[in-house]
Design an enzyme around this catalytic site. Sequence first.
Site, PDB file in Angstrom:
ATOM      1  CG  ASP A 131      -2.188   0.719   0.990  1.00 29.74           C
ATOM      2  OD1 ASP A 131      -2.274   1.401  -0.048  1.00 29.74           O
ATOM      3  OD2 ASP A 131      -3.085   0.650   1.834  1.00 29.74           O
ATOM      4  CG  ASP A 158      -6.426  -4.373   2.267  1.00 33.05           C
ATOM      5  OD1 ASP A 158      -6.945  -3.847   1.266  1.00 33.05           O
ATOM      6  OD2 ASP A 158      -6.051  -3.719   3.253  1.00 33.05           O
TER       7      ASP A 158
END
Length: 363
Positions: free
Chosen positions: A77, A264
Amino acid sequence: MTSTLHLQHGNLQLPVYMPDSTQAVVRSVDSIDLESVKIQSVVMNAFHLMQHPGSMTVQSLGGLHRMSGWTRPIVTDSGGFQAYSLIRQNPKYGRLGNDGIIFQPEGSTRKINLTPEKSIQLQVGFGADIVICLDDCTDVEASRAEQETSIKRTISWARRSRKEFDRLMEQKKIPQENRPLIFGVIQGGAEEDLRQECASALLDIGFDGFGYGGWPIDTAGALLEDIIGLTRRLVPTQFPMHALGIGHPLNLAACWRLGYGLFDCAMPTRDARHGRLYAFEDGYSPEKQSLMTTVNWLDYIYCTDDRFMRDSRPISEGCDCPVCTRYSRGYLHHLFKIGDSSFQRLATLHNLRFMTRLCELLA
Ligand SMILES: [Zn+2]
């Protein structure tokens, strides 16, 4: 819709739930544990890892895969969501500008300047299988003016990220088939026209997949299905989409129904550590058709509760995880009561297997 995603460290069968391994570890379990509950991939965080242990240290330890002993795919990320959660809620932790994000971590005099280019350099340097562009994340309740600024920045940062990614691939002479995938993130809050503008600009720039950006839950805790569904429909079905931050079991099933394939969320592992364990409702035999409806099939077993003290049943009947096949609710209750650290590990393993089993059933 895509059912398999081919990545450098293996294929992902969709839908895929990926636990948050923010600092290169899923709390209380290791990579061998993750394999034992059939986790296909994890999400690590470029912003956190650049601080601890630092990008030079990660490089010295051979990249994220070598360092964490994880041989399967890693998604990284960008740090955009951290800017949202840290800075938007408390401006003393930094500020967002058109050039990027400046963080001032608590208790530190050091300032971290995270630009779109820097985020891509970090993620590529870490050896990620999927890299995500830095974006300007908003709350769905934010004003129209804020949403407009957010998509303007998100589009400009996506263009810069793509350019930097292509430059790095050329510089490192990485052939097309060995490159990580790069995903853009679609922002725009609940404003349909802004979502559309953002999606169409990102499609023009060109990415391998896209993420749903923004906080996905309303103030009452309900999933924003309308805008999440609309955002999916703005992207041609051949592109995989990642429902960023979404992973409560019922929300995962709902977003899979809407066409998202990657998920996620820190909730399943956080719930586990707090003793909230996932099970299917008593007497419910899980199968795809009914999981895809809006019937509530999820049950919580709070095994820290004294009523489970002498319960010899597994957490969840039918679960094939290393915990349910060997231990009882009563034993877990005992481990919790005496404060043994194995409680967190076992509870985490069960919830992770619940999530991977859910994905297998939905596929
Ligand atoms: Zn289990």
